[in-house]
Design a protein around this motif. Structure first.
Motif, PDB file in Angstrom:
ATOM      1  N   UNK A 140       0.743  -1.192  -0.295  1.00 18.20           N
ATOM      2  CA  UNK A 140       0.049  -0.031   0.257  1.00 18.20           C
ATOM      3  C   UNK A 140       0.770   1.322  -0.092  1.00 18.20           C
ATOM      4  N   UNK A 141       0.575   2.062  -0.894  1.00 16.36           N
ATOM      5  CA  UNK A 141       1.502   3.320  -0.968  1.00 16.36           C
ATOM      6  C   UNK A 141       0.717   4.438  -0.423  1.00 16.36           C
ATOM      7  N   UNK A 142      -0.444   4.505  -0.512  1.00 14.34           N
ATOM      8  CA  UNK A 142      -1.438   5.391   0.375  1.00 14.34           C
ATOM      9  C   UNK A 142      -2.875   4.942   0.653  1.00 14.34           C
ATOM     10  N   UNK A 147      -7.683   2.651  -1.526  1.00  7.68           N
ATOM     11  CA  UNK A 147      -6.147   2.289  -1.189  1.00  7.68           C
ATOM     12  C   UNK A 147      -5.469   2.341  -2.483  1.00  7.68           C
ATOM     13  N   UNK A 148      -4.215   2.880  -2.540  1.00 10.12           N
ATOM     14  CA  UNK A 148      -3.603   3.003  -3.570  1.00 10.12           C
ATOM     15  C   UNK A 148      -2.364   1.895  -3.347  1.00 10.12           C
ATOM     16  N   UNK A 149      -2.271   1.068  -4.298  1.00  6.40           N
ATOM     17  CA  UNK A 149      -1.303  -0.013  -4.194  1.00  6.40           C
ATOM     18  C   UNK A 149      -0.140  -0.034  -5.151  1.00  6.40           C
ATOM     19  N   UNK A 154     -10.460  17.064   7.287  1.00  6.68           N
ATOM     20  CA  UNK A 154     -10.928  17.273   8.978  1.00  6.68           C
ATOM     21  C   UNK A 154     -11.433  15.987   9.425  1.00  6.68           C
ATOM     22  N   UNK A 155     -11.593  14.824   8.802  1.00  8.02           N
ATOM     23  CA  UNK A 155     -12.081  13.704   9.428  1.00  8.02           C
ATOM     24  C   UNK A 155     -11.371  12.475   8.697  1.00  8.02           C
ATOM     25  N   UNK A 156     -11.362  11.717   9.529  1.00  9.49           N
ATOM     26  CA  UNK A 156     -10.531   9.998   8.943  1.00  9.49           C
ATOM     27  C   UNK A 156      -9.148   9.992   9.016  1.00  9.49           C
ATOM     28  N   UNK A 157      -8.523   9.289   8.418  1.00 11.37           N
ATOM     29  CA  UNK A 157      -6.956   8.989   8.442  1.00 11.37           C
ATOM     30  C   UNK A 157      -6.584   9.060   6.945  1.00 11.37           C
ATOM     31  N   UNK A 158      -5.440   9.636   6.718  1.00 15.04           N
ATOM     32  CA  UNK A 158      -4.881   9.559   5.733  1.00 15.04           C
ATOM     33  C   UNK A 158      -3.213   9.080   5.668  1.00 15.04           C
ATOM     34  N   UNK A 159      -3.028   7.848   5.231  1.00 13.00           N
ATOM     35  CA  UNK A 159      -1.689   7.102   5.366  1.00 13.00           C
ATOM     36  C   UNK A 159      -0.704   7.267   4.146  1.00 13.00           C
ATOM     37  N   UNK A 160       0.324   7.402   4.259  1.00 18.38           N
ATOM     38  CA  UNK A 160       1.395   7.319   3.462  1.00 18.38           C
ATOM     39  C   UNK A 160       2.302   5.993   3.542  1.00 18.38           C
ATOM     40  N   UNK A 161       2.206   5.052   3.087  1.00 21.87           N
ATOM     41  CA  UNK A 161       2.689   3.886   3.400  1.00 21.87           C
ATOM     42  C   UNK A 161       2.084   3.082   4.787  1.00 21.87           C
ATOM     43  N   UNK A 162       2.740   3.361   5.950  1.00 17.21           N
ATOM     44  CA  UNK A 162       2.100   3.065   7.161  1.00 17.21           C
ATOM     45  C   UNK A 162       2.034   4.160   8.298  1.00 17.21           C
ATOM     46  N   UNK A 163       2.261   5.478   7.529  1.00 17.85           N
ATOM     47  CA  UNK A 163       2.627   6.468   8.416  1.00 17.85           C
ATOM     48  C   UNK A 163       1.435   7.257   8.214  1.00 17.85           C
ATOM     49  N   UNK A 164       0.672   7.855   9.313  1.00 19.15           N
ATOM     50  CA  UNK A 164      -0.647   8.512   9.241  1.00 19.15           C
ATOM     51  C   UNK A 164       0.112  10.081   9.086  1.00 19.15           C
TER      52      UNK A 164
END
Length: 258
Positions: free
Chosen positions: A2-4, A25-27, A56-66
């Protein structure tokens, strides 16, 4: 890999709810197509991924880092390149100057123009893009060619995820096919691609996964193996709403055509 990843992401502008509960999810080595009509929330989604606006809401992860990006530079530094529909190019400058715009080679007072010409030619050739002369003004290229140069630039400068904003929207059939060919080439290079489009036919030609947006909300999410082009087109057009309109117009709906 998963990239993002976006998990239940939402965005509000004042009293306007632009996005709500959007996940994707972008792989690596896959093309995720995001489909929707005007007003579906595609532009807001692009701005969040590209770091122009914070969610404003939810989570944005790049790799496994929020992350909570606050600028496009932060996204670029993390390997996320965005190519907008209105390409940010200088029409009168040659192709090679636009290719290296903002990342020029050379010292403080002298550009290494010869090296940049060679690198541009090699980077384009690597993607299978053939130009007669990288010294020609980029404004003399077709819209499809300019999109392809932008894709090759993102690949060359190390993008891991590539976001494309309606790359075929203003193009004819032949040029659209050329652009989609190089979108697939970016996937073959190992990039994860987010293809934003309102055209299900173009999406289905290259897509591995399809996320549908409607009025800022998720309207569907399907792997390619689980949906046909006809189903994707019908779902994007509104499904029951399309059938109701067909009935009002006295025309057979999608169910009657299948």
């Amino acid at each position: 890999m998963n990239l993002l990843t976006l998990e239940d992401v939402g965005k509000t502008y004042g009293s306007v709810r632009a996005l709500e509960g959007v996940s994707l999810t972008v792989r690596q080595g896959e093309i995720c197509c995001v489909l929707g009509d005007n007003g579906a929330g595609k532009s807001t989604l692009i701005k969040i991924i590209a770091g122009l606006h914070r969610h404003d809401e939810g989570r944005y992860l790049i790799g496994d880092q929020e992350v909570r990006l606050s600028s496009p530079r932060q996204a670029i530094d993390r390997g996320i390149a965005t190519v907008y529909q209105d390409l940010a190019v200088v029409p009168l400058m040659p192709v090679w100057r636009n290719f290296f715009l903002g990342a020029e080679l050379g010292g403080r007072f002298r550009l290494d123009s010869a090296r940049m010409r060679v690198v541009t030619q090699e980077a384009l050739a690597r993607m299978g893009i053939e130009l007669d002369d990288v010294d020609q003004p980029i404004g003399t290229l077709s819209g499809g060619q300019r999109q392809c140069v932008a894709i090759a630039r993102a690949v060359h400068f190390g993008a891991r995820a590539l976001v494309l904003d309606e790359p075929t929207a203003a193009l004819g059939v032949k040029q659209s096919g050329v652009v989609l060919k190089y979108v697939a080439a970016a996937r073959a290079e190992g990039l994860g691609v987010v293809l934003i489009t309102h055209n299900p036919h173009h999406a289905y030609l290259v897509g591995d996964h399809f996320t549908l947006l409607k009025r800022g909300r998720m309207a569907g999410s399907h792997p390619r193996a689980e949906i046909t082009l006809e189903q994707l087109t019908t779902e994007m057009a509104g499904g029951s709403e399309l059938a109701e309109l067909s009935h009002e117009l006295g025309r057979p709906g999608p169910e009657a055509d299948s």
